[in-house]
Design an enzyme around this catalytic site. Sequence first.
Site, PDB file in Angstrom:
ATOM      1  N   GLU A  54     -22.162   4.933 -26.916  1.00 31.12           N
ATOM      2  CA  GLU A  54     -20.724   5.131 -26.741  1.00 31.12           C
ATOM      3  C   GLU A  54     -20.105   6.019 -27.814  1.00 31.12           C
ATOM      4  O   GLU A  54     -19.208   6.817 -27.526  1.00 31.12           O
ATOM      5  CB  GLU A  54     -20.004   3.779 -26.713  1.00 31.12           C
ATOM      6  CG  GLU A  54     -20.300   2.935 -25.481  1.00 31.12           C
ATOM      7  CD  GLU A  54     -21.640   2.201 -25.538  1.00 31.12           C
ATOM      8  OE1 GLU A  54     -22.262   2.182 -26.634  1.00 31.12           O
ATOM      9  OE2 GLU A  54     -22.070   1.640 -24.519  1.00 31.12           O
ATOM     10  N   SER A  76     -20.740   2.081 -11.737  1.00 32.23           N
ATOM     11  CA  SER A  76     -19.755   1.022 -11.830  1.00 32.23           C
ATOM     12  C   SER A  76     -18.338   1.575 -12.015  1.00 32.23           C
ATOM     13  O   SER A  76     -17.382   1.069 -11.432  1.00 32.23           O
ATOM     14  CB  SER A  76     -20.126   0.112 -13.005  1.00 32.23           C
ATOM     15  OG  SER A  76     -19.232  -0.948 -13.108  1.00 32.23           O
ATOM     16  N   ARG A 124     -11.601  -4.925 -13.303  1.00 31.25           N
ATOM     17  CA  ARG A 124     -12.818  -4.892 -12.499  1.00 31.25           C
ATOM     18  C   ARG A 124     -12.571  -5.275 -11.041  1.00 31.25           C
ATOM     19  O   ARG A 124     -12.995  -4.572 -10.128  1.00 31.25           O
ATOM     20  CB  ARG A 124     -13.869  -5.830 -13.100  1.00 31.25           C
ATOM     21  CG  ARG A 124     -15.190  -5.825 -12.322  1.00 31.25           C
ATOM     22  CD  ARG A 124     -16.181  -6.819 -12.864  1.00 31.25           C
ATOM     23  NE  ARG A 124     -15.894  -8.178 -12.439  1.00 31.25           N
ATOM     24  CZ  ARG A 124     -16.540  -8.796 -11.440  1.00 31.25           C
ATOM     25  NH1 ARG A 124     -17.495  -8.199 -10.777  1.00 31.25           N
ATOM     26  NH2 ARG A 124     -16.213 -10.031 -11.109  1.00 31.25           N
ATOM     27  N   PHE A 169     -16.682  -1.765 -24.627  1.00 29.28           N
ATOM     28  CA  PHE A 169     -17.537  -0.981 -25.516  1.00 29.28           C
ATOM     29  C   PHE A 169     -16.887   0.261 -26.118  1.00 29.28           C
ATOM     30  O   PHE A 169     -17.544   1.021 -26.805  1.00 29.28           O
ATOM     31  CB  PHE A 169     -18.820  -0.587 -24.775  1.00 29.28           C
ATOM     32  CG  PHE A 169     -19.514  -1.780 -24.184  1.00 29.28           C
ATOM     33  CD1 PHE A 169     -19.715  -2.922 -24.951  1.00 29.28           C
ATOM     34  CD2 PHE A 169     -19.924  -1.789 -22.869  1.00 29.28           C
ATOM     35  CE1 PHE A 169     -20.334  -4.031 -24.419  1.00 29.28           C
ATOM     36  CE2 PHE A 169     -20.546  -2.900 -22.323  1.00 29.28           C
ATOM     37  CZ  PHE A 169     -20.748  -4.037 -23.092  1.00 29.28           C
ATOM     38  N   HIS A 221     -13.005  -2.976 -16.381  1.00 31.77           N
ATOM     39  CA  HIS A 221     -13.480  -4.304 -16.796  1.00 31.77           C
ATOM     40  C   HIS A 221     -12.707  -4.811 -18.005  1.00 31.77           C
ATOM     41  O   HIS A 221     -13.272  -5.410 -18.917  1.00 31.77           O
ATOM     42  CB  HIS A 221     -14.983  -4.289 -17.101  1.00 31.77           C
ATOM     43  CG  HIS A 221     -15.845  -4.022 -15.905  1.00 31.77           C
ATOM     44  ND1 HIS A 221     -15.626  -2.981 -15.043  1.00 31.77           N
ATOM     45  CD2 HIS A 221     -16.936  -4.677 -15.422  1.00 31.77           C
ATOM     46  CE1 HIS A 221     -16.541  -2.989 -14.090  1.00 31.77           C
ATOM     47  NE2 HIS A 221     -17.351  -4.018 -14.283  1.00 31.77           N
ATOM     48  N   ASP A 250     -19.595 -12.070 -16.633  1.00 29.62           N
ATOM     49  CA  ASP A 250     -20.288 -11.549 -17.821  1.00 29.62           C
ATOM     50  C   ASP A 250     -19.897 -12.260 -19.115  1.00 29.62           C
ATOM     51  O   ASP A 250     -20.607 -12.169 -20.114  1.00 29.62           O
ATOM     52  CB  ASP A 250     -20.042 -10.047 -17.960  1.00 29.62           C
ATOM     53  CG  ASP A 250     -20.937  -9.249 -17.021  1.00 29.62           C
ATOM     54  OD1 ASP A 250     -22.042  -9.739 -16.708  1.00 29.62           O
ATOM     55  OD2 ASP A 250     -20.523  -8.167 -16.592  1.00 29.62           O
ATOM     56  N   ARG A 280     -11.028   1.008  -9.735  1.00 27.91           N
ATOM     57  CA  ARG A 280     -12.122   1.908 -10.133  1.00 27.91           C
ATOM     58  C   ARG A 280     -12.374   2.971  -9.067  1.00 27.91           C
ATOM     59  O   ARG A 280     -12.568   4.138  -9.384  1.00 27.91           O
ATOM     60  CB  ARG A 280     -13.393   1.108 -10.372  1.00 27.91           C
ATOM     61  CG  ARG A 280     -13.374   0.341 -11.662  1.00 27.91           C
ATOM     62  CD  ARG A 280     -14.649  -0.436 -11.815  1.00 27.91           C
ATOM     63  NE  ARG A 280     -14.652  -1.645 -10.999  1.00 27.91           N
ATOM     64  CZ  ARG A 280     -15.752  -2.235 -10.547  1.00 27.91           C
ATOM     65  NH1 ARG A 280     -16.927  -1.712 -10.779  1.00 27.91           N
ATOM     66  NH2 ARG A 280     -15.669  -3.355  -9.841  1.00 27.91           N
TER      67      ARG A 280
END
Lengths: 545, 325
Positions: free
Chosen positions: B59, B38, B168, B84, B110, B118, B11
Amino acid sequence: MKFGMRYLDLREKVRQVRINAIKGISEAGSGHPGASFSAAEIMGVLYFRILKHNPLDPEWSERDYFINSKGHSAPGYYATLAVAGYFPTEEMKDLRKLGSRLQGHPVMYSKYLENHSLPGVEFSAGSEGIGLSVSIGLSLANIINNRNNYVYVLLGDGETNEGQVWEAAMTAPKYKLDKLIAFLDRNSIQQDGFTEDVMPLNPVRDKWLAFNWNVIEINGHKLEQIMEALNKANQVKDKPTIIIANTIKGNGIKHMANNPKWHGKAPNPKQLPLLLEELVGDYMIAPSIIAGKKENYEEKIKKAERAGADIIHLDVMDGKFVPNRTFLADTIKKLRPITNLPFDAHLMIEKPHLYIDDYIDAACDIITIHTETCNKEQFMLIRDKVLSNGISLGIAINPESNIPSWIIPFLNSIDVIIVMSVHPGFSGQKFIPEITSKIASLNKFLQIQGFKGYIEADGGIDASTVQQVYDAGARILVAGSAVFSNNDINSAIIQLRHKTNVTLERNLLRKADENNIRKDWLIARKHILIPLANELGIEGELNEL
Amino acid sequence: MNSDIKYADMRSAYGNTLVELGSVNKDIVCVGSDTTDSLKTKKFGDKFPERFFNIGIAEANLVSIAAGLAIGGKIAFASTYAAFLPGRCLDQIRNTICYPDLNVKLVVSHAGLTVGPDGASHQQIEDLSIMRSIPNMKVITPSDAVAVPKLIKNIVETQGPFYMRLARPSSEVIYDENDSDFKIGQGNILRDGSDMTIISCGLMVYKSLQAANNLKKDYGISCRVIDCYSIKPIDRNMIIKAAKETGSIITVEEHNYIGGLGSAVAEVCCDEYPCHVKRIGIMDTFGESARDSELDLLLEKYGLSEKEIERNVLNLTRIINGNLS
């Protein structure tokens, strides 16, 4: 010229949109006439008057954008593009056909899709509720690029069921997108029925206000109201605007109008000639305010507007060309703020070329001069001034005159020809019966010449004469005493419309007979015909259906 | 963690690359969805606020605004969690972005099980399958933080929509900074071998290399290892060549074993050079929460460990040998 919209020319172009859309749908055997027709005026005003665009160079870097989020209005959208000059109207027959550029729903143009999309289409629609977000992205790109251009987006009311629309509704005010103007085509019908039954949207105005938009609500079939709304939207800073355009789904074909059954159905191709006849039969009622009690013009205009007049006819008389004297440009200027209805100024004055600026300045929408009052050079001067100001140009001829031959080459710049059916100068005269055949032969002549404008019948038009002049081809019907001598202006206008509608329906029935579809037509049209059945002599027939 | 191994996070590599490219290429814009911290795209926003739009938790709106920016001539990066975008915005991605072939780059993080704590709601294990089935969409899965900038440059230079999936956690660095051979539509042979080919993507590439090491050391089996970062378009030649030269193929991905890398490889083999292809992936089931310290255990539980790769290679070797004898 209140908005420089050259009203009659615009109205005619919108009619051409409907004609081309219904031809395409009928040929294709499927498509959405309802949505195409409810948004015809909105798209027409945008493409024929407002958008900065160039049909010959669709990717012109300085253009405004139009995003059509309600993709099922494709036939109307394509027809608009065709009439605007993006592609030949003949191609409308390929709608929804294998290998056609006219896909069932609009496809954003790109080189790789050049066989499946039309130059000028900026967004691939079809899935609902996405266009507003895309318009936001485009607006943001314009800001980054320091471009001042507008992004116009057309939303269907049904598609605002989609949650994404409200995500976008939240976003546009955050970025203060005052160059983003949305139209909500509020026809109140979606596929399964009426919007308020399927998923209530009301109070729709309050919703958009709550989302911090500038909200303007109009009749979405009134060209002058669309123009005014856009004018107002341009003046708003730091906020996006939504124009809630109250419309009638299927407007233009009476039996399709406001009928959920016609959301996505094509008409029987055999009925097409009748549908075209109905579209060509569109007419305007133009009350003339000099009739009735003298003065009190403001009151008359307001009453006429409330009663559903299409345009306001203003008889300007100078006491020289005609013996009487009514009012001149200064009065029109004073009356102008009262209404947005188009002002149809009929100049019965000498030497109109000397005064034409005053009438342009008074913001008339249509300016008609008598051919008896000018020569070719003077006419050309008037024509150039009127047209360059976005005003419809008309010529008028007295009962004993015919259109002079020198005017023929200019017919394509003339939007209306007033045929006087009384001697100009006094209201309340009796209709001269010979004028009917004069209109009919003029109409025939003009059709051969490819004339795109209107014939206006002026003088002695009332419930007893309106049918014959309409039948002869007049599509603007000036009514003076018939309206204003009547205490009830409303019912006077309704009666004129009723009489005209009977004539139209009679013509349609004749055409149905010619095409051997009388029964089909009666079934499709029953709810329209019932109130006219007595005069049409078809009560028994309708009962038997 | 082994102290010899370098770790880096994809990331940050993404965020830094975006800033680097954005200062040269003014057409690059970035749209975020309340996950910009994030995704590390916030850096881009700090540097170029006029080209950065945080449109909140919306989104569908996110990807459609990116489409609008692309129509307006921009190279639009839209980023949030993998969970998402592909499912939630499939319609917008398909109709609004892919159909007109817009210059929208969906870079998500992620992905896979290694989201960890999560849980299954956030563990995107169907995205490769969904995204690669859309015409015009290209699908990229970098295997480490060094590959990320190189591939981001590639997708900026290549017109059209991309889906790039990042992980992630910080992960083992596989590539050298000087490795420059990354091209859309190609794979990299990281280790040559003659007995079998292991084709993997994302975090599974490192595990495949480890497994190949062990197999050589413990059993003398020589495995070719391919980093198949370009899932679509896929390096057909490299796969066919591997099939021809090593006889059989094992695929490994942090994804449902249906529809992802394994399916893509199997499709190529079916079409061009039928051979034995064994797919290792999540066995069509949902994941579960695991703490960061338990990520390896989580992967192992769902069949994504070095040991599982080794077991499959041995199994396949036995089958092939058995068939031969």
